[in-house]
Design a protein around this motif. Structure first.
Motif, PDB file in Angstrom:
ATOM      1  N   SER A 171       1.448   3.892 -10.374  1.00  0.00           N
ATOM      2  CA  SER A 171       0.825   2.673  -9.865  1.00  0.00           C
ATOM      3  C   SER A 171       0.911   2.708  -8.347  1.00  0.00           C
ATOM      4  O   SER A 171       1.739   3.422  -7.777  1.00  0.00           O
ATOM      5  N   LYS A 203       0.932   0.226  -4.813  1.00  0.00           N
ATOM      6  CA  LYS A 203       1.053  -1.097  -4.221  1.00  0.00           C
ATOM      7  C   LYS A 203       1.256  -0.940  -2.726  1.00  0.00           C
ATOM      8  O   LYS A 203       2.184  -0.249  -2.285  1.00  0.00           O
ATOM      9  N   ILE A 240       1.727   2.569  -1.370  1.00  0.00           N
ATOM     10  CA  ILE A 240       2.895   3.304  -1.844  1.00  0.00           C
ATOM     11  C   ILE A 240       2.686   3.665  -3.315  1.00  0.00           C
ATOM     12  O   ILE A 240       2.399   2.789  -4.145  1.00  0.00           O
ATOM     13  N   HIS A 279       4.050   4.477  -6.865  1.00  0.00           N
ATOM     14  CA  HIS A 279       5.225   4.275  -7.700  1.00  0.00           C
ATOM     15  C   HIS A 279       5.115   5.223  -8.894  1.00  0.00           C
ATOM     16  O   HIS A 279       4.131   5.159  -9.643  1.00  0.00           O
ATOM     17  N   THR A 306       7.064   5.834 -12.247  1.00  0.00           N
ATOM     18  CA  THR A 306       8.067   5.102 -13.016  1.00  0.00           C
ATOM     19  C   THR A 306       8.449   5.864 -14.276  1.00  0.00           C
ATOM     20  O   THR A 306       7.588   6.271 -15.066  1.00  0.00           O
ATOM     21  N   SER A 340       7.667   9.699 -18.028  1.00  0.00           N
ATOM     22  CA  SER A 340       7.627   9.636 -16.570  1.00  0.00           C
ATOM     23  C   SER A 340       6.399  10.390 -16.076  1.00  0.00           C
ATOM     24  O   SER A 340       5.488  10.682 -16.852  1.00  0.00           O
ATOM     25  N   PRO A 397      15.081   6.970  -6.371  1.00  0.00           N
ATOM     26  CA  PRO A 397      15.627   5.950  -7.281  1.00  0.00           C
ATOM     27  C   PRO A 397      17.132   6.118  -7.464  1.00  0.00           C
ATOM     28  O   PRO A 397      17.650   7.240  -7.473  1.00  0.00           O
ATOM     29  N   SER A 407      13.286   3.448 -13.940  1.00  0.00           N
ATOM     30  CA  SER A 407      13.636   4.047 -12.653  1.00  0.00           C
ATOM     31  C   SER A 407      12.338   4.370 -11.923  1.00  0.00           C
ATOM     32  O   SER A 407      11.377   4.828 -12.551  1.00  0.00           O
ATOM     33  N   VAL A 408      12.315   4.148 -10.596  1.00  0.00           N
ATOM     34  CA  VAL A 408      11.056   4.270  -9.854  1.00  0.00           C
ATOM     35  C   VAL A 408      11.257   5.115  -8.598  1.00  0.00           C
ATOM     36  O   VAL A 408      12.145   4.828  -7.776  1.00  0.00           O
ATOM     37  N   LEU A 468       9.450   6.053  -5.131  1.00  0.00           N
ATOM     38  CA  LEU A 468       8.419   5.556  -4.231  1.00  0.00           C
ATOM     39  C   LEU A 468       7.973   6.685  -3.303  1.00  0.00           C
ATOM     40  O   LEU A 468       8.813   7.329  -2.665  1.00  0.00           O
ATOM     41  N   ASP A 500       5.382   7.414  -0.151  1.00  0.00           N
ATOM     42  CA  ASP A 500       4.479   6.858   0.857  1.00  0.00           C
ATOM     43  C   ASP A 500       3.296   7.782   1.097  1.00  0.00           C
ATOM     44  O   ASP A 500       2.154   7.334   1.186  1.00  0.00           O
TER      45      ASP A 500
END
Length: 288
Positions: A89, A91, A94, A96, A98, A109, A136, A264-265, A267, A269
């Motif tokens: 995903s 946002k 960024i 994600h 997961t 995952s 994470p 658990s995520v 991130l 950039d």
């Protein structure tokens, strides 16, 4: 990554061997020589994750696939395709990735690779490769940013794997960098694995974003944390093809996942790749 998965005892032995072979990073003089100067490079692959272009196995018009090109997924969480309930995903620019348990209690995952099994996609033999990520927390997490050899699966010549960062969530005061040369068939015994442990302040990679980079030249492979050199290896002669980036959140690597946070995520950039272009330096960085 990832063939085959090294058991923890062997992985620890490789780390100790690397540490015994020399200092953690270059000497002060060598570090000055390896200081990163992006003025001498031009953008070649700039993924900002304002949107995500991903396909399951073959790129077609997509930028990423969601499995390794050789269909050799790994770890204790199955990598799954992007879908309404998938691992990816975006946002505020960024990405994600997961890891979570599904309704049956199985971990799922995500992984992104910029080349597919036909050899299509992005690749660059020499240049600077970088990802900006926030890792994470929790035991059992196994995020990574790494490079593989861009080629069709039918090519059985030796391949290179450069692990810019592999992080093991049970140990938050270090991460691992690695250089692997994979042989196949009767030459498999010639495979070499060199692993280096990079110490960091405990928890620092979880608290904020950091950049993880590697510069590949005909002579050396230099690893960077926040654009400061932390390790260097000679470029192996087997590096004779382009390299492509991968980023993933795996679980396990031989370590328990019974206390891994759900979800658990990871991130991300950006993923950036720069090609050498010394002639364009003056235009990109006037006065430098």
């Amino acid at each position: 990554m990832k063939a085959p998965i090294l058991p923890p005892a062997l992985r620890a032995a490789l780390v100790l061997s690397a540490l015994a072979a020399g200092p953690l990073g270059p000497s002060p003089a060598a570090a000055a020589e390896e200081a990163l100067d992006l003025c001498a490079y031009k953008p070649a692959f700039m993924e900002e994750f304002d949107s995500l272009s991903v396909a399951p196995r073959v790129l077609n018009a997509a930028r990423w696939i969601s499995h390794t090109p050789w269909n050799g997924d790994f770890g204790d969480a199955r990598f799954v395709d992007d879908a309404p309930a998938g691992p990816f995903s975006i946002k505020d620019g960024i990405l994600h990735i997961t890891a979570r348990r599904d309704e049956a209690g199985k971990w799922r995952s995500g992984l992104l690779a910029a080349s597919d099994g036909t050899g299509a996609g992005f690749g660059l033999r020499y240049g600077y490769f970088e990802a900006r990520m926030r890792l994470p927390p929790g035991p059992g997490t196994w995020p990574a940013f790494w490079l593989g050899t861009k080629r069709p699966n039918t090519d059985k010549t030796p391949s290179i794997e450069i692990d810019v960062i592999e992080y093991y969530g049970h140990s938050d005061a270090a991460y691992s960098a690695a250089l692997h040369v994979w042989y196949k068939g009767e030459d498999k015994k010639r495979t070499t694995n060199t692993v280096q442990k990079i110490p960091v302040p405990a928890g620092s990679l979880l608290d904020d974003f950091h950049t993880y980079g590697v510069r590949v030249t005909p002579e050396t492979i230099t690893y960077y944390l926040d654009r400061k050199p932390v390790w260097r290896r000679p470029t192996p002669p087997e590096l004779d093809k382009p390299l492509f980036p991968l980023v993933n959140l795996a679980l396990g690597s031989g370590f328990p996942i019974d206390r891994t946070p759900n979800p658990s995520v990871l991130l991300v950039d950006y993923v950036h790749v720069y090609a050498p272009d010394p002639e364009g330096r003056a235009a990109r960085c006037p006065g430098h």
